[in-house]
Design a protein around this motif. Structure first.
Motif, PDB file in Angstrom:
ATOM      1  N   LYS A  65      39.957  37.058  36.332  1.00 58.42           N
ATOM      2  CA  LYS A  65      39.402  36.069  35.400  1.00 58.42           C
ATOM      3  C   LYS A  65      40.554  35.503  34.576  1.00 58.42           C
ATOM      4  O   LYS A  65      41.129  36.185  33.739  1.00 58.42           O
ATOM      5  N   LYS A  89      38.173  31.720  38.005  1.00 61.44           N
ATOM      6  CA  LYS A  89      38.252  33.075  38.531  1.00 61.44           C
ATOM      7  C   LYS A  89      38.702  32.983  39.977  1.00 61.44           C
ATOM      8  O   LYS A  89      38.277  32.091  40.708  1.00 61.44           O
ATOM      9  N   THR A 127      38.005  40.570  40.945  1.00 64.13           N
ATOM     10  CA  THR A 127      37.942  39.236  40.346  1.00 64.13           C
ATOM     11  C   THR A 127      39.031  39.124  39.287  1.00 64.13           C
ATOM     12  O   THR A 127      39.076  39.933  38.356  1.00 64.13           O
TER      13      THR A 127
END
Length: 144
Positions: free
Chosen positions: A58, A64, A56
């Motif tokens: 961010k 995200k 992921t």
């Protein structure tokens, strides 16, 4: 509600997400997980063990981008197409240009980043990994 794009790659997830991070900023939330970390998956090839199970990126609390690699031994097959775009809404015309120029490098530009008839700066492209992107900056009153 939050919507996060989830991208699939054929062994390029780590490279692609590192590239996206270099242009968009942000951090890998929770690091990068690899298929080699799954218990009981000893039958995988060495190449498949290095593939990304999940990552992921961010960029902010609201944005995200998530990704993983396909697993050929499990019958997964990547099919690149035009069915998905990630749409970025930058905070300024200049930020939009930076994102467009950075992410489109090595890819195929569909529409250059320029003033559109609907009063925005807009551009679209397919990046070097086959993913579609749109950059749309809505001009504020008095901006050109």
């Amino acid at each position: 509600m939050k919507i996060h794009p989830y991208l699939n790659f054929d062994g390029e997830a780590e490279e692609a997400m590192t590239f996206y991070k270099s242009v968009l900023g942000g951090e890998f939330d929770g690091g990068i997980s690899y298929f080699s970390e799954i218990p009981g998956m000893d039958h995988m090839t060495e190449e498949e063990k290095k593939r990304v199970m999940h990552v992921t990126l961010k960029i902010s609390d609201d944005l995200k981008i998530m990704a993983s690699d396909t697993m050929p031994s499990m019958g997964h097959q990547l099919k690149v197409g035009n069915h998905n775009h990630i749409s970025l809404m930058p905070d300024s015309k200049e930020q939009g240009r930076k994102f467009f120029e950075g992410l489109s490098k090595g890819g195929k530009i569909e529409m250059p980043y320029e003033k559109a008839f609907w009063g925005s700066y807009f551009g679209s492209f397919q990046d070097k990994y086959g993913n579609g992107w749109m950059v749309n900056y809505n001009l504020k009153e008095g901006e050109e």
